[in-house]
Design an enzyme around this catalytic site. Structure first.
Site, mmCIF file in Angstrom:
data_model
loop_
_atom_site.group_PDB
_atom_site.id
_atom_site.type_symbol
_atom_site.label_atom_id
_atom_site.label_comp_id
_atom_site.label_asym_id
_atom_site.label_seq_id
_atom_site.Cartn_x
_atom_site.Cartn_y
_atom_site.Cartn_z
ATOM 1 N N THR A 184 0.871 -1.186 0.000
ATOM 2 C CA THR A 184 0.000 0.000 0.000
ATOM 3 C C THR A 184 0.899 1.225 0.000
ATOM 4 O O THR A 184 1.976 1.197 0.578
ATOM 5 C CB THR A 184 -0.866 -0.030 1.277
ATOM 6 N N GLY A 214 -10.644 -1.467 3.701
ATOM 7 C CA GLY A 214 -9.773 -1.314 4.865
ATOM 8 C C GLY A 214 -9.756 0.115 5.379
ATOM 9 O O GLY A 214 -10.681 0.891 5.155
ATOM 10 N N ASP A 215 -8.685 0.450 6.058
ATOM 11 C CA ASP A 215 -8.565 1.784 6.675
ATOM 12 C C ASP A 215 -8.132 2.862 5.690
ATOM 13 O O ASP A 215 -8.413 4.047 5.903
ATOM 14 C CB ASP A 215 -7.534 1.731 7.803
ATOM 15 N N THR A 235 -0.369 2.306 6.981
ATOM 16 C CA THR A 235 -0.345 1.043 6.247
ATOM 17 C C THR A 235 -0.260 -0.097 7.246
ATOM 18 O O THR A 235 0.475 -0.024 8.225
ATOM 19 C CB THR A 235 0.833 0.950 5.266
ATOM 20 N N GLY A 236 -1.049 -1.125 7.009
ATOM 21 C CA GLY A 236 -1.046 -2.246 7.941
ATOM 22 C C GLY A 236 -2.356 -2.995 7.860
ATOM 23 O O GLY A 236 -3.093 -2.869 6.883
ATOM 24 N N GLY A 238 -5.755 -3.400 8.054
ATOM 25 C CA GLY A 238 -6.764 -2.349 8.046
ATOM 26 C C GLY A 238 -7.857 -2.463 9.088
ATOM 27 O O GLY A 238 -8.325 -1.464 9.616
HETATM 28 N N1 ASP Z 1 -4.207 -1.008 5.207
HETATM 29 C C1 ASP Z 1 -4.491 -1.658 3.964
HETATM 30 C C2 ASP Z 1 -5.817 -2.362 4.051
HETATM 31 O O1 ASP Z 1 -6.110 -2.941 5.079
HETATM 32 C C3 ASP Z 1 -3.468 -2.655 3.562
HETATM 33 C C4 ASP Z 1 -2.049 -2.170 3.570
HETATM 34 O O2 ASP Z 1 -1.693 -1.219 4.242
HETATM 35 O O3 ASP Z 1 -1.236 -2.782 2.858
HETATM 36 O O4 ASP Z 1 -6.523 -2.396 3.065
#
Ligand code: ASP
Length: 319
Positions: A184, A214-215, A235-236, A238
């Protein structure tokens, strides 16, 4: 006045063990190119928001990252993308979720902010708006990426979803895919006027279904900017970032508790999220141009360039 640009290309299980020398070069180049695009905007007197869009567009166009062209596949074999953009002076924001065949979702998010009269559009409605604004579209072939496809094939017949940047799936069973790509993307900037902006763009999670969002495109969770405090892109995992309202929480700790940027990021990412078992990280900048990379995962693809001549690109923890 000084200016600062900070970017990320995803956080997670990013260690020297999963990267070879060629990948290190590719990621360094991809991140540097994105930094340079945004930096040029700021150096030419452009605003934080345009710098953020320029950096994110570069990463959306780079198949290395899980955004735009390099987006992961859903359970049905599509690429559904989410993006958000916010500016910190008037607190204007625009976001899109579950969009397909949009070449640069971050550009569509800016269009939503400036021309829709709304903040958040999704799915076919967002597509209709994109069409009405002449936003650039791209074919399914443009979004096809063999390694993303292979990632999807491994779990397509299961009900697992997989974070692009995790070495294992959400049930904890390792997937035989140590070389998979992460990413992301996000950018935050402070321009010469002291205006802040934040943006995030993602393909979400491999094998996601039911229109999972997601977030990243949710204002206050994955993306937030306020000139009084900070600009944040996350990023993480979500689901945890949504429940912890991460980006706004950092801002609130600064506004209501008087914490510094770094203190606020540490409380949210290294304490609150860790207690919830929410893996990931964020990038942050404040109106003084201070910045932070903060993550509780093994690594985060990241970079920073500012008007003092500092230029940094990194992947792993503690460097
Ligand atoms: N945060 C993003 C999601 O959950 C994924 C990511 O950060 O890679 O969609």
């Amino acid at each position: 006045m000084a200016f600062t640009l900070v970017i990320h290309g995803g956080a997670g299980n990013i260690t020297p063990a999963i990267m070879n020398a060629e990948q290190e070069v590719q990621y360094t180049q991809g991140l540097q190119e994105a930094l340079d695009m945004g930096y040029d905007v700021l150096r030419n007197g452009g605003g934080a928001m345009d710098a953020v869009v320029a950096s994110i567009t570069a990463m959306e166009n780079n198949p290395l990252f899980n955004a735009g062209r390099g987006s992961v596949f859903t359970k049905k074999g599509h690429n559904e993308m989410d993006a958000a953009l916010m500016e910190g002076k008037e607190l204007m924001a625009g976001a899109v979720a579950g969009v397909r065949n949009i070449k640069n979702p971050i550009v569509l998010a800016r269009e939503v902010m400036l021309h829709s009269g709304h903040v958040f559009l999704s799915d076919s409605g967002a597509a209709e708006f994109a069409l009405s604004r002449g936003i650039e579209m791209a074919s399914d072939e443009y979004f096809f990426n063999q390694s993303r496809y292979d990632q999807w094939m491994e779990i397509r017949d299961t009900n697992f979803t997989q974070l692009d940047h995790k070495g294992d799936n959400l049930k904890g069973a390792p997937l035989p895919n140590p070389g998979h790509k992460f990413g992301t993307v996000g950018a935050v900037a402070c321009d010469e006027q002291g205006n802040l902006a934040a943006g995030t763009s993602t393909g979400g999670m491999t094998n996601k279904r039911f229109g999972r969002i997601g977030d990243s495109p949710v204002i206050g969770a994955g993306t937030y900017a306020n000139n009084k405090t900070c600009a944040i892109s996350c990023t993480g995992h979500g689901e945890y970032f949504l429940r912890a309202v991460v980006a706004y929480d950092v801002s609130c700790l600064m506004e209501y508790k008087g914490l510094s940027l770094q203190e606020a990021c540490a409380v949210v990412v290294k304490d609150k999220l860790v207690q919830m078992k929410g893996e990931g990280g964020l990038i942050a900048v404040d109106a003084m141009g201070n910045h932070d990379f903060c993550f509780n995962s093994a690594g985060m693809y990241r970079g920073m360039r500012n008007s003092d001549g500092k230029n940094y690109v990194g992947f792993y923890g503690a460097e």
